[in-house]
Design a protein around this motif. Structure first.
Motif, mmCIF file in Angstrom:
data_model
loop_
_atom_site.group_PDB
_atom_site.id
_atom_site.type_symbol
_atom_site.label_atom_id
_atom_site.label_comp_id
_atom_site.label_asym_id
_atom_site.label_seq_id
_atom_site.Cartn_x
_atom_site.Cartn_y
_atom_site.Cartn_z
ATOM 1 N N MET A 1 0.843 -1.176 0.000
ATOM 2 C CA MET A 1 0.000 0.000 0.000
ATOM 3 C C MET A 1 0.887 1.238 0.000
ATOM 4 O O MET A 1 1.839 1.340 0.752
ATOM 5 C CB MET A 1 -0.901 -0.017 1.230
ATOM 6 C CG MET A 1 -1.777 1.180 1.306
ATOM 7 S SD MET A 1 -3.143 1.037 2.456
ATOM 8 C CE MET A 1 -2.360 1.388 3.998
ATOM 9 N N ALA A 2 0.565 2.202 -0.868
ATOM 10 C CA ALA A 2 1.344 3.426 -0.984
ATOM 11 C C ALA A 2 0.710 4.538 -0.147
ATOM 12 O O ALA A 2 -0.497 4.629 -0.007
ATOM 13 C CB ALA A 2 1.409 3.868 -2.437
ATOM 14 N N VAL A 3 1.572 5.367 0.386
ATOM 15 C CA VAL A 3 1.121 6.544 1.128
ATOM 16 C C VAL A 3 1.413 7.758 0.269
ATOM 17 O O VAL A 3 2.541 7.959 -0.173
ATOM 18 C CB VAL A 3 1.857 6.657 2.484
ATOM 19 C CG1 VAL A 3 1.459 7.946 3.190
ATOM 20 C CG2 VAL A 3 1.575 5.447 3.349
ATOM 21 N N ILE A 4 0.389 8.563 0.034
ATOM 22 C CA ILE A 4 0.542 9.742 -0.806
ATOM 23 C C ILE A 4 0.206 10.974 0.033
ATOM 24 O O ILE A 4 -0.870 11.065 0.618
ATOM 25 C CB ILE A 4 -0.386 9.681 -2.033
ATOM 26 C CG1 ILE A 4 -0.055 8.467 -2.884
ATOM 27 C CG2 ILE A 4 -0.282 10.952 -2.851
ATOM 28 C CD1 ILE A 4 -1.037 8.224 -4.008
#
Length: 94
Positions: A1-4
């Motif tokens: 999961m990416a954090v933006i």
């Protein structure tokens, strides 16, 4: 999961623009401050601009503030204005 990470410019409870850098968000917010200052200035002119046109003009001037500043100082010619080509002289033949 990416954090933006996103930076959102909000004016009067309305989301105006989203950026990925704080620097860009701050610059846009500052430009909107300039627009907010220009609208009453333009409205007070004798140009009889309707509200929408006044806001569009204020946004245009704020977006191009660096070039406008130079023009007001007499430093540079505007890029968007093309100088007219000299007219060719025609010689009348009898």
């Amino acid at each position: 999961m990416a954090v933006i990470t996103q930076f959102v410019v909000v004016r009067e409870g309305v989301e105006k623009m989203t950026f990925t850098s704080k620097k860009e968000a701050d610059a846009y917010d500052k430009m909107l401050d300039v627009v907010d200052s220009l609208v009453p200035f333009l409205s007070a002119s004798e140009l009889n601009l309707d509200e929408n046109t006044c806001e569009q003009l204020a946004f245009y001037l704020a977006t191009n503030k660096d070039e406008l500043g130079n023009l007001l100082k007499g430093v540079v010619k505007p890029k968007s204005i093309v100088e007219p080509k000299p007219k060719k002289k025609t010689v009348k033949q009898d």
